[in-house]
Design an enzyme around this catalytic site. Structure first.
Site, short mmCIF file in Angstrom:
data_model
loop_
_atom_site.label_atom_id
_atom_site.label_comp_id
_atom_site.label_asym_id
_atom_site.label_seq_id
_atom_site.Cartn_x
_atom_site.Cartn_y
_atom_site.Cartn_z
N LYS A 103 -20.43 -20.75 -9.78
CA LYS A 103 -19.72 -20.57 -11.43
C LYS A 103 -18.31 -20.16 -10.82
O LYS A 103 -17.39 -20.66 -11.49
CB LYS A 103 -20.47 -19.65 -11.98
N TYR A 130 0.91 -1.31 -0.03
CA TYR A 130 -0.06 0.12 -0.10
C TYR A 130 1.09 1.36 -0.05
O TYR A 130 1.88 1.48 -0.62
CB TYR A 130 -0.92 0.05 1.23
N ALA A 162 -30.12 -20.63 -24.94
CA ALA A 162 -29.14 -21.57 -25.55
C ALA A 162 -29.62 -22.17 -26.73
O ALA A 162 -28.62 -22.32 -27.53
CB ALA A 162 -29.05 -22.66 -24.06
N ASN A 199 -21.50 -27.78 -19.58
CA ASN A 199 -20.70 -26.33 -19.75
C ASN A 199 -19.21 -26.28 -19.28
O ASN A 199 -18.39 -25.36 -19.85
CB ASN A 199 -21.47 -25.45 -19.52
N ASN A 230 -32.47 -30.23 -17.94
CA ASN A 230 -32.04 -30.72 -16.99
C ASN A 230 -32.99 -30.29 -15.89
O ASN A 230 -33.52 -29.38 -15.72
CB ASN A 230 -30.62 -30.05 -16.45
N GLU A 259 -24.33 -14.38 -16.95
CA GLU A 259 -24.96 -15.47 -16.39
C GLU A 259 -26.36 -15.58 -16.08
O GLU A 259 -26.61 -14.39 -15.17
CB GLU A 259 -24.18 -16.03 -15.37
N ASP A 260 -27.27 -16.39 -16.42
CA ASP A 260 -28.63 -16.31 -15.97
C ASP A 260 -29.51 -15.21 -16.02
O ASP A 260 -30.02 -14.69 -15.21
CB ASP A 260 -28.82 -16.75 -14.24
N ASP A 268 -24.70 -19.41 -20.86
CA ASP A 268 -25.99 -20.00 -20.88
C ASP A 268 -26.20 -20.18 -22.37
O ASP A 268 -26.59 -21.15 -23.00
CB ASP A 268 -27.14 -19.25 -20.36
N ALA A 279 -36.45 -22.45 -27.71
CA ALA A 279 -35.93 -21.25 -28.36
C ALA A 279 -35.39 -20.07 -27.26
O ALA A 279 -35.63 -18.69 -27.62
CB ALA A 279 -37.36 -20.76 -29.14
N GLY A 280 -34.91 -20.42 -26.35
CA GLY A 280 -34.44 -19.60 -25.54
C GLY A 280 -32.94 -19.35 -25.95
O GLY A 280 -32.52 -19.75 -26.90
#
Length: 764
Positions: free
Chosen positions: A95, A40, A199, A319, A287, A137-138, A163, A196-197
């Site tokens: 994650k 520092y 992914a 993944n 899943n 993510e998500d 995703d 159709a999301g």
């Protein structure tokens, strides 16, 4: 384990001993005032000024280059939906844990409290200077598409929405290999995509980049087939709308070559499968339950090539095969983005890796004689240690060739070696062993099942499918404890002192007496001794009523060892039993021997201990590099303690010339390949990474392993018994639940290997 017990276990895991799953650890010295003044004020001013002169120096003087942000607003979490930013934090921490253990990438998880696209983008842009990469993510669709597109355009660091692209990359690699096995080309096959999301859209885009034709693709959402004549389609769905006049999944599946499922469980019927073309490829990736169960699918079509998102079936689309290694490669060349070329490079690397010979430790982990490219192996396994050395270099090369790499790699061999070094400190061996045990669980006697921690370990072993527990002790005590921890499985409970076990006790006593009647054992004393649980347990293994034995939690090591030596005895050809501990260290798994039995072994004993330890290492899928340790180096002392080590090495060199073993050598030289190469270049260990240490006496071995365990918090597996006639393993006094589970795993793997050896002998 009941649903409530699993819920409690999950909550305790995340709460204790410290809330959460990740933490920040200093990487520099901080013990002295001088260290702190450098860390520092005033020393920190110097790197600040250097970065001010040239902002690229931030990669030189800070952790930015190995730091990824895992960012979410919690709008599409796992199977939980829109649960909000705070509730998504455990997932984001998880994650981060995966990034670290698979690719040694540090992570800050960041949960953003907004569903507004512009606010989210602005937040990420404002914090981006901290990070070397951004993992989104998500985040729910369609917002996820716009957020990723804008951030990729407006930031100069890698950005990826896992995703979308993680599943796309892994499944594309699997699809290319499946098509090769089915003798079909991607340009010609008819593909049905259920979902159709984010992914599903990303997967289908990548399949098109691989050569799939748009006119051959049919995509479905919750309303049915996405057709050109449907109104109010998002731009992403419109991209895959079909001209074909079909309305439902039944019609879409007729004569289709490929089904990609990213939707919901049990929507594909056997009749639909039967209507597909020859050699159908079905990736049912919903899943936790796929669009059609694996067993139903393979029972319906014997020509099917099947993949799911589950680990309990072949061809898991996971993944974790992608995102850690893609970011690793991107970070290592300081890529400004993750582009299509880099994603395609990952696809091809994974596809190629599945066709190469599989390392023995992966075969062992999955209880396979030899995994080979075929219908049940179209994608590498998550435990494959080659992933870290194959995927990041492919991604890095693609970044360089596509012009987005700021720091090109020149020495690729050195880079690959550095990647392998990164994974030294993780618990991959433990995960491999657990998976291996699950493939063929064995009956394990828990001789002290009326101890709560032992019973907890038995419960975990049962729930995880590692072992089939046999519980020894007072039935009322064990039953009460089982009720307390909600261990409601149908397992065998035996009280050796009870009258109901009289017949079995007499049977064991008779066998023991016949074995020992000329060594002072009477029939009465044999019957009496069978009331003692360790003798009873040992006879269960001897008589084939159990496959392995665990004891020692509540008694001293010598006390438990005595009945094992008396009843089980040494393996054929073995004159000296010993123990080894596996320490999960920063440099990887290390075998330390002998840690529990031989107080002052002779030169001959040391040689035998080294040889037996090497056999254990190979059994666990590790090629042993053995240092015979001492306080002296290669003849520098004529003291008998040093000479016996030297004599042991001479014996090993003559008897087992292919063993990589040398000594006597001091510990620092053994663990420092460069120092050993510089000073003792003649040594067989020079330039090699030692993973097995044989100590000259029990003092040094036992002290060292306990020192590592307590000071460095290195996980220990052991002491593992070596040289015994049956799979019996003795715990250290008051071992933790995790340590007991690890030893149960070793006992099961030990029993599996002995079973294989016996089968080979019978066949020969």
């Amino acid at each position: 384990m009941s649903k409530q017990s699993k819920r409690i276990e999950a909550l305790v895991y995340h709460a204790k001993p410290t809330p959460g799953k990740i933490k920040v650890v200093p990487t520099k010295k901080y013990a002295s005032q001088r260290d702190l003044s450098l860390a520092y004020s005033p020393g920190v001013a110097e790197p600040c000024l250097e970065i001010e002169k040239n902002v690229e120096n931030v990669y030189k003087y800070t952790a930015k280059g190995n730091l990824v942000a895992v960012i979410s607003n919690g709008t599409a979490v796992l199977g939980l939906g829109n649960i909000g930013p705070e509730a998504s934090k455990p997932v984001m921490e998880g994650k981060g844990l995966l990034f670290k253990i698979f690719a040694d990438i540090d992570v800050f998880d960041i949960e953003v409290n907004t569903e507004n696209v512009e606010e989210f983008i602005a937040t990420v842009k404002n914090i981006a200077p901290t990070f070397g990469g951004i993992n989104l993510e998500d985040i729910k669709a369609p917002e996820a598409f716009e957020i990723e597109r804008r951030l990729k355009e407006e930031l100069d660091i890698p950005v990826m929405h896992d995703d979308q692209h993680g599943t796309a990359i892994i499944s594309a690699a699997a699809l290319l290999n499946a098509l090769e096995l089915a003798e079909k080309t991607i340009e010609d096959v008819k593909i049905v995509v259920s979902g159709a999301g984010a992914a599903a859209i990303s997967c289908t885009r990548l399949y098109k980049a691989c050569g799939a034709k748009g006119e051959n693709i049919v995509m479905l959402d919750s309303k049915g087939v996405i057709r050109k004549d449907r109104e109010n389609l998002t731009s992403q769905k419109a991209e895959f709308a079909t001209h074909r006049k079909i309305d439902n999944l039944d019609e879409a599946m007729k004569d289709a070559d490929v089904f990609i499922g990213l939707s919901m469980a049990d929507i594909v019927s056997p009749e639909m499968l039967k209507s597909m073309a020859k050699n159908p490829i079905v990736f049912a990736m919903a899943n936790p339950n796929p669009e059609i169960s694996y067993q139903l699918a393979v029972d319906t079509r014997d020509d099917i090539i099947m993949a799911t998102g589950r680990s309990d079936h072949p061809n898991q689309v996971n993944n974790v095969l992608g995102f850690p290694f893609i970011f690793r490669g991107a970070l290592d060349v300081r890529a400004t983005k993750i582009n299509e070329a880099m994603k395609m490079a990952a696809v091809k690397a994974l596809s190629r890796l599945a066709k190469e010979p599989v390392p023995e430790q992966v075969n062992l982990a999955y209880n396979e004689t030899r995994l080979t490219f075929g219908r049940d192996y179209i994608i590498p396994k998550p435990f494959d240690p080659r992933l870290i050395a194959e995927v990041p270099p492919a991604v890095a090369k693609a970044a360089m060739e596509s012009g987005v790499a700021k720091e090109p790699i020149e020495d690729w061999e050195r880079y690959k070696n550095s990647l392998l070094e990164r994974l030294g400190s993780d618990n991959k061996l433990v995960r491999l062993l657990l998976n291996r045990a699950r493939t063929n669980p064995k009956r394990v006697v828990f001789a002290e099942a009326d101890q709560l921690d032992v019973l907890k370990a038995a419960q975990i072993a049962y729930d995880e499918g590692i072992a089939i527990p046999i519980l020894l002790g007072r039935k009322d005590t064990i039953s009460a404890l089982m009720n307390e921890i909600e261990f409601d499985a149908e397992v065998e409970i035996i009280d050796p002192k009870s009258d109901e076990e009289l017949q079995r006790k007499n049977k064991y006593a008779e066998a023991y007496w016949k074995q020992k009647n000329r060594k002072g054992v009477t029939k009465y004393s044999a019957q009496k001794i069978m009331r003692e649980r360790n003798y009873f347990a040992a006879m269960m293994v001897n008589e084939g009523d159990a496959d392995a034995l665990i004891s020692g939690y509540s008694a001293s090591y010598p006390k438990v060892l005595k009945p094992m030596l008396e009843l089980i005895g040494k393996a054929k050809g073995v004159t000296r039993v010993a123990t080894t501990n596996i320490m999960m260290t920063q440099r990887g798994p290390m075998f330390l021997s002998d840690t529990a039995i031989n107080i002052d072994p002779s030169a001959e004993d040391l040689a035998k201990i080294a040889y037996m330890t090497s056999r254990v290492a190979k059994m666990l899928g590790i090629e042993p590099i053995i240092a015979m340790t001492s306080y002296s180096n290669f003849g520098s002392s004529d003291n008998p303690d040093a000479k016996k080590v030297r004599e042991a090495v001479d014996y090993l060199h003559k008897t087992y010339p292919n063993m990589v073993v040398d000594g006597e050598v001091q510990m620092d030289f053994a663990l420092n390949p460069k120092m050993l190469q510089d000073i003792f270049p003649f040594s067989r260990l020079a330039g090699r990474k030692v993973n097995t240490l044989i100590f000259p006496n029990l003092d040094s071995a036992n002290i060292t392993y306990k020192l590592l365990k307590e000071l460095n918090k290195a996980e220990s597996i052991g002491p593992i018994m070596i040289g015994m006639g049956k799979p019996v393993h003795i715990l250290q006094l008051d071992a933790s639940v995790d340590e007991i589970v690890n030893m149960v795993t070793i006992a099961v793997v030990d029993a599996q290997e002995r079973e294989k050896k016996l089968l080979r002998e019978q066949l020969s």
